[in-house]
Design an enzyme around this catalytic site. Structure first.
Site, PDB file in Angstrom:
ATOM      1  N   LYS A   1       0.811  -1.277  -0.006  1.00 54.12           N
ATOM      2  CA  LYS A   1       0.037   0.195  -0.001  1.00 54.12           C
ATOM      3  C   LYS A   1       0.951   1.380  -0.052  1.00 54.12           C
ATOM      4  O   LYS A   1       0.497   2.119  -0.820  1.00 54.12           O
ATOM      5  CB  LYS A   1      -0.862  -0.176   1.130  1.00 54.12           C
ATOM      6  CG  LYS A   1      -1.502   1.498   1.492  1.00 54.12           C
ATOM      7  CD  LYS A   1      -2.376   1.432   2.536  1.00 54.12           C
ATOM      8  CE  LYS A   1      -1.531   1.684   4.144  1.00 54.12           C
ATOM      9  NZ  LYS A   1      -1.234   3.030   4.638  1.00 54.12           N
ATOM     10  N   ASN A   2       1.902   1.474   0.856  1.00 59.05           N
ATOM     11  CA  ASN A   2       2.496   2.657   1.021  1.00 59.05           C
ATOM     12  C   ASN A   2       3.571   2.633   0.123  1.00 59.05           C
ATOM     13  O   ASN A   2       4.254   3.808  -0.031  1.00 59.05           O
ATOM     14  CB  ASN A   2       3.519   2.481   2.257  1.00 59.05           C
ATOM     15  CG  ASN A   2       2.475   2.654   3.541  1.00 59.05           C
ATOM     16  OD1 ASN A   2       1.018   3.139   3.123  1.00 59.05           O
ATOM     17  ND2 ASN A   2       2.854   2.635   4.700  1.00 59.05           N
TER      18      ASN A   2
ATOM     19  N   ARG B   1      -4.277  10.634   4.714  1.00 55.80           N
ATOM     20  CA  ARG B   1      -2.925  11.800   4.613  1.00 55.80           C
ATOM     21  C   ARG B   1      -2.235  11.471   3.578  1.00 55.80           C
ATOM     22  O   ARG B   1      -1.561  12.303   2.999  1.00 55.80           O
ATOM     23  CB  ARG B   1      -1.957  11.459   5.951  1.00 55.80           C
ATOM     24  CG  ARG B   1      -2.831  11.743   6.973  1.00 55.80           C
ATOM     25  CD  ARG B   1      -1.869  11.680   8.225  1.00 55.80           C
ATOM     26  NE  ARG B   1      -0.841  12.493   8.269  1.00 55.80           N
ATOM     27  CZ  ARG B   1      -0.788  13.587   8.768  1.00 55.80           C
ATOM     28  NH1 ARG B   1      -1.844  14.215   9.358  1.00 55.80           N
ATOM     29  NH2 ARG B   1       0.320  14.626   8.572  1.00 55.80           N
TER      30      ARG B   1
ATOM     31  N   CYS C   1      -4.555  13.258  13.725  1.00 54.37           N
ATOM     32  CA  CYS C   1      -4.249  11.960  13.278  1.00 54.37           C
ATOM     33  C   CYS C   1      -4.267  11.103  14.485  1.00 54.37           C
ATOM     34  O   CYS C   1      -3.819  11.566  15.591  1.00 54.37           O
ATOM     35  CB  CYS C   1      -2.946  11.845  12.494  1.00 54.37           C
ATOM     36  SG  CYS C   1      -2.669  10.116  12.536  1.00 54.37           S
TER      37      CYS C   1
ATOM     38  N   ARG D   1       1.446  15.130  13.311  1.00 54.21           N
ATOM     39  CA  ARG D   1       2.085  14.684  12.114  1.00 54.21           C
ATOM     40  C   ARG D   1       2.089  15.873  11.110  1.00 54.21           C
ATOM     41  O   ARG D   1       1.337  16.092  10.316  1.00 54.21           O
ATOM     42  CB  ARG D   1       1.136  13.507  11.360  1.00 54.21           C
ATOM     43  CG  ARG D   1       1.238  12.193  11.942  1.00 54.21           C
ATOM     44  CD  ARG D   1       0.359  11.092  11.353  1.00 54.21           C
ATOM     45  NE  ARG D   1       1.117  10.550  10.227  1.00 54.21           N
ATOM     46  CZ  ARG D   1       0.721   9.597   9.573  1.00 54.21           C
ATOM     47  NH1 ARG D   1      -0.638   9.129   9.815  1.00 54.21           N
ATOM     48  NH2 ARG D   1       1.191   9.065   8.483  1.00 54.21           N
TER      49      ARG D   1
ATOM     50  N   ASP E   1       4.614   0.691  11.788  1.00 50.09           N
ATOM     51  CA  ASP E   1       3.449   0.283  11.320  1.00 50.09           C
ATOM     52  C   ASP E   1       3.445  -1.365  11.651  1.00 50.09           C
ATOM     53  O   ASP E   1       2.266  -1.963  11.753  1.00 50.09           O
ATOM     54  CB  ASP E   1       3.433   0.118   9.629  1.00 50.09           C
ATOM     55  CG  ASP E   1       3.254   1.510   9.269  1.00 50.09           C
ATOM     56  OD1 ASP E   1       2.770   2.391  10.133  1.00 50.09           O
ATOM     57  OD2 ASP E   1       3.479   1.723   8.076  1.00 50.09           O
TER      58      ASP E   1
ATOM     59  N   VAL F   1       9.219   6.649  15.962  1.00 51.06           N
ATOM     60  CA  VAL F   1       8.647   7.347  14.810  1.00 51.06           C
ATOM     61  C   VAL F   1       7.539   8.149  15.337  1.00 51.06           C
ATOM     62  O   VAL F   1       7.599   9.323  15.153  1.00 51.06           O
ATOM     63  CB  VAL F   1       8.533   6.324  13.742  1.00 51.06           C
ATOM     64  CG1 VAL F   1       7.813   7.177  12.674  1.00 51.06           C
ATOM     65  CG2 VAL F   1       9.720   5.491  13.413  1.00 51.06           C
TER      66      VAL F   1
ATOM     67  N   ARG G   1      -8.874  -0.427   5.025  1.00 49.48           N
ATOM     68  CA  ARG G   1      -7.955   0.714   4.212  1.00 49.48           C
ATOM     69  C   ARG G   1      -6.510   0.513   3.885  1.00 49.48           C
ATOM     70  O   ARG G   1      -5.925   0.500   2.826  1.00 49.48           O
ATOM     71  CB  ARG G   1      -7.611   1.901   5.419  1.00 49.48           C
ATOM     72  CG  ARG G   1      -8.722   2.746   5.676  1.00 49.48           C
ATOM     73  CD  ARG G   1      -8.146   4.061   6.532  1.00 49.48           C
ATOM     74  NE  ARG G   1      -7.403   4.685   5.979  1.00 49.48           N
ATOM     75  CZ  ARG G   1      -6.657   5.652   6.553  1.00 49.48           C
ATOM     76  NH1 ARG G   1      -7.009   6.256   7.729  1.00 49.48           N
ATOM     77  NH2 ARG G   1      -5.653   6.334   5.768  1.00 49.48           N
TER      78      ARG G   1
HETATM   79  N1  EPU Z   1       7.575  14.569  10.652  1.00 43.64           N
HETATM   80  C1  EPU Z   1       8.115  15.968  10.811  1.00 43.64           C
HETATM   81  N2  EPU Z   1       7.863  16.759   9.823  1.00 43.64           N
HETATM   82  C2  EPU Z   1       7.435  16.353   8.638  1.00 43.64           C
HETATM   83  C3  EPU Z   1       6.933  15.029   8.454  1.00 43.64           C
HETATM   84  C4  EPU Z   1       7.109  14.138   9.401  1.00 43.64           C
HETATM   85  O1  EPU Z   1       8.319  15.891  12.033  1.00 43.64           O
HETATM   86  O2  EPU Z   1       7.150  17.354   7.789  1.00 43.64           O
HETATM   87  C5  EPU Z   1       7.881  13.574  11.764  1.00 43.64           C
HETATM   88  C6  EPU Z   1       6.503  12.778  12.044  1.00 43.64           C
HETATM   89  O3  EPU Z   1       5.735  13.402  13.019  1.00 43.64           O
HETATM   90  C7  EPU Z   1       6.948  11.548  12.484  1.00 43.64           C
HETATM   91  C8  EPU Z   1       8.287  11.110  11.648  1.00 43.64           C
HETATM   92  O4  EPU Z   1       8.639  12.471  11.118  1.00 43.64           O
HETATM   93  O5  EPU Z   1       7.382  11.661  14.001  1.00 43.64           O
HETATM   94  C9  EPU Z   1       8.104  10.216  10.532  1.00 43.64           C
HETATM   95  O6  EPU Z   1       6.847  10.425   9.859  1.00 43.64           O
HETATM   96  P1  EPU Z   1       6.950  10.427   8.251  1.00 43.64           P
HETATM   97  O7  EPU Z   1       6.581  11.647   7.619  1.00 43.64           O
HETATM   98  O8  EPU Z   1       7.803   9.447   8.148  1.00 43.64           O
HETATM   99  O9  EPU Z   1       5.337   9.508   8.333  1.00 43.64           O
HETATM  100  P2  EPU Z   1       4.485   9.776   7.013  1.00 43.64           P
HETATM  101  O10 EPU Z   1       5.431   9.714   5.775  1.00 43.64           O
HETATM  102  O11 EPU Z   1       3.353  10.543   7.096  1.00 43.64           O
HETATM  103  C10 EPU Z   1       4.460   7.072   6.426  1.00 43.64           C
HETATM  104  C11 EPU Z   1       3.425   5.731   6.253  1.00 43.64           C
HETATM  105  C12 EPU Z   1       2.926   5.506   7.786  1.00 43.64           C
HETATM  106  C13 EPU Z   1       4.162   5.030   8.363  1.00 43.64           C
HETATM  107  C14 EPU Z   1       5.041   6.316   8.479  1.00 43.64           C
HETATM  108  C15 EPU Z   1       6.565   5.813   9.219  1.00 43.64           C
HETATM  109  C16 EPU Z   1       2.580   6.249   4.050  1.00 43.64           C
HETATM  110  C17 EPU Z   1       1.315   6.757   3.059  1.00 43.64           C
HETATM  111  N3  EPU Z   1       2.592   6.310   5.386  1.00 43.64           N
HETATM  112  O12 EPU Z   1       3.930   8.196   7.219  1.00 43.64           O
HETATM  113  O13 EPU Z   1       2.103   4.550   7.458  1.00 43.64           O
HETATM  114  O14 EPU Z   1       3.782   4.942   9.848  1.00 43.64           O
HETATM  115  O15 EPU Z   1       5.742   6.549   7.082  1.00 43.64           O
HETATM  116  O16 EPU Z   1       7.042   4.674   8.597  1.00 43.64           O
HETATM  117  O17 EPU Z   1       3.741   5.927   3.563  1.00 43.64           O
HETATM  118  C18 EPU Z   1       0.194   3.101   7.843  1.00 43.64           C
HETATM  119  O18 EPU Z   1       0.571   2.459   6.535  1.00 43.64           O
HETATM  120  O19 EPU Z   1      -0.443   2.676   8.693  1.00 43.64           O
HETATM  121  C19 EPU Z   1       0.947   4.374   8.209  1.00 43.64           C
HETATM  122  C20 EPU Z   1       0.509   5.345   8.967  1.00 43.64           C
END
Ligand code: EPU
Length: 430
Positions: free
Chosen positions: A22-23, A93, A117, A122, A308, A330, A400
């Protein structure tokens, strides 16, 4: 809304194939906006997040044909729309991943800020900082990010955040940089296999990205990208969840069609706790006979244990011997599943940002409600091992991101039925 009725206590047994990730599929679908020819994607998972993103992309002028199981064909039909609205972005998101591609290809993007969230804060500051470094003018107005640039220009961008790299932030900035003038260097890039998969997809369209899988990406901008046929990688989170299901039910499950290196953190965790782990080519088997030893679960960016899988690992820890600990570097507050696991008889307390799990010999079935996708998987796993019947409500969360998880588990011998949730809600009020 549907719920699951699980009659626990049956060890899972057999083999099951992993679905597409998915991701990886979501940012790749979003990046199809960049292509000037048709994109054909194979092994797209049949999950509702894919449907939601397809809706976002259709509103952005993309024609999407086919079904995930037979492959999707995506092509830009109308390049004018640039707005992704809140009603859809707040539902998922990952819709925010259209920001970079829209900006790079159409010169302007209006994308709703995703909002709150269940996993804790996030922010998207790193996404915006990265795009601004490429020369985008960015402002936030009435809950929307408005970004524009005639043509982005290459720059050196750091995406290292307070808790490590950002996965979708790297996706957004990398997708934008492929059409920028000149060379972009991304420092502190995420190295998750899903980010690598997106980079490979972009290269298949004609992008010039090197360093994939390392924290430093070098992207030489090109004038135009064509179309491509591309196969999505297997879902390591789904595979990990199924292997954890084998461990919690004391069965033996082989997941086929996986990349075992991408599962090494969860396999090491299970092996250290006493489960049997075997890998052979693209197959991984996990078996467990008795109670596992305590687990020390620490979720970290790749190659660490994925956040995850933290909730499903917590479910397994509930039935391990002695005291296990769980922390998530994370998303330190990703613990909404703890109280629901306690409703099934688990003994989990929070000490600061660490969950302390006192292993119990058995869980007992009850009605529980999911709060998010991975929490719902944890509750399903706990229900598979609990005595008696467990009803898991709000499985729209599960749907989802897991392709027919209940059917896959039934194929391994689990006793699960989908039913109407209204009945279970009445029960819960009693
Ligand atoms: N963060 C920041 N600033 C930003 C972005 C992130 O401080 O601009 C922080 C976040 O708050 C968090 C950390 O950095 O503490 C990591 O967040 P990240 O941006 O890597 O998460 P994401 O890209 O929003 C993706 C996956 C999530 C998965 C996370 C961590 C997708 C669509 N989503 O989210 O997947 O948990 O990486 O691996 O790829 C899920 O599939 O259930 C899911 C939530």
């Amino acid at each position: 809304m549907d719920h699951l009725r699980i009659l626990g206590g049956t060890p899972l047994w057999g083999a099951v194939a992993a679905s597409g990730a998915k991701n990886a599929a979501l940012p790749i679908m979003a990046a199809s906006i960049l292509a000037s020819g048709p994109v054909r994607l194979a092994v797209v998972p049949r999950v509702s997040d894919v449907d939601t993103l397809a809706q976002v992309l259709r509103e952005l002028g993309m024609a999407i044909a086919g079904k995930p199981e037979d492959g999707l064909r995506l092509e830009t039909e109308d390049p004018r729309p640039v707005r992704a609205r809140y009603q859809l972005v707040r539902r998922m998101r990952a819709s925010f991943c259209v920001l970079g591609p829209l900006l790079a290809r159409r010169g302007r993007a209006v994308v709703a800020l995703p909002g709150g969230c269940n996993l804790g804060p996030r922010p998207v500051d790193l996404h915006l900082r990265g795009l601004a470094a490429l020369g985008a003018e960015i402002r936030i107005e009435r809950g929307n990010v408005i970004a524009q640039a005639k043509r982005l220009r290459g720059a050196t961008v750091s995406l290292a955040g307070p808790r490590g790299p950002t996965v979708t932030g790297t996706a957004n900035v990398m997708s934008a940089a492929v059409l920028a003038r000149g060379v972009t260097t991304i420092l502190g890039a995420a190295t998750e296999p899903e980010v690598v998969d997106l980079g490979r997809f972009l290269n298949a369209l004609g992008a010039r990205i090197t360093g994939l899988g390392t924290p430093t990406l070098r992207i030489a901008g090109v004038e135009d990208l064509g179309g491509a046929s591309y196969r999505i990688i297997p879902d390591r989170i789904e595979a990990g969840t199924l292997l954890l299901a084998a461990a919690i039910t004391r069965g033996s499950v082989t997941v086929t069609g996986v990349v075992p290196e991408q599962l090494s953190a969860v396999l090491s965790l299970l092996e250290a706790a006493g489960a049997g782990v075997q890998t052979c080519g693209e197959r991984v088997t996990v078996s467990a006979a008795g109670r596992l030893r305590p687990l020390s679960v620490v979720a970290e960016p790749y190659p660490g244990l994925p956040s995850d899988l933290q909730a499903p690992c917590t479910a397994v820890a509930c039935l391990a011997e002695g005291r296990s600990t769980v922390s998530d570097r994370v998303f330190p507050g990703r613990f909404a599943h703890l109280d629901e696991l306690n409703r099934l008889g688990a003994r989990i307390g929070l000490c600061g940002a660490t969950a302390i799990v006192e292993g119990v010999p058995r869980l007992s079935g009850s009605t529980v409600a999911s709060s998010d996708l991975r929490a719902s998987a944890a509750l399903v796993l706990a229900g598979l091992a609990a005595e008696g019947e467990t009803r898991v409500l709000r499985i729209d969360h599960l749907d989802r991101g897991y392709e027919r998880l209940d059917e896959k588990l039934v194929g391994l011998g689990a006793r699960i039925k989908r039913a109407d949730a209204r009945v279970a809600l009445l029960d819960r009020r009693r």
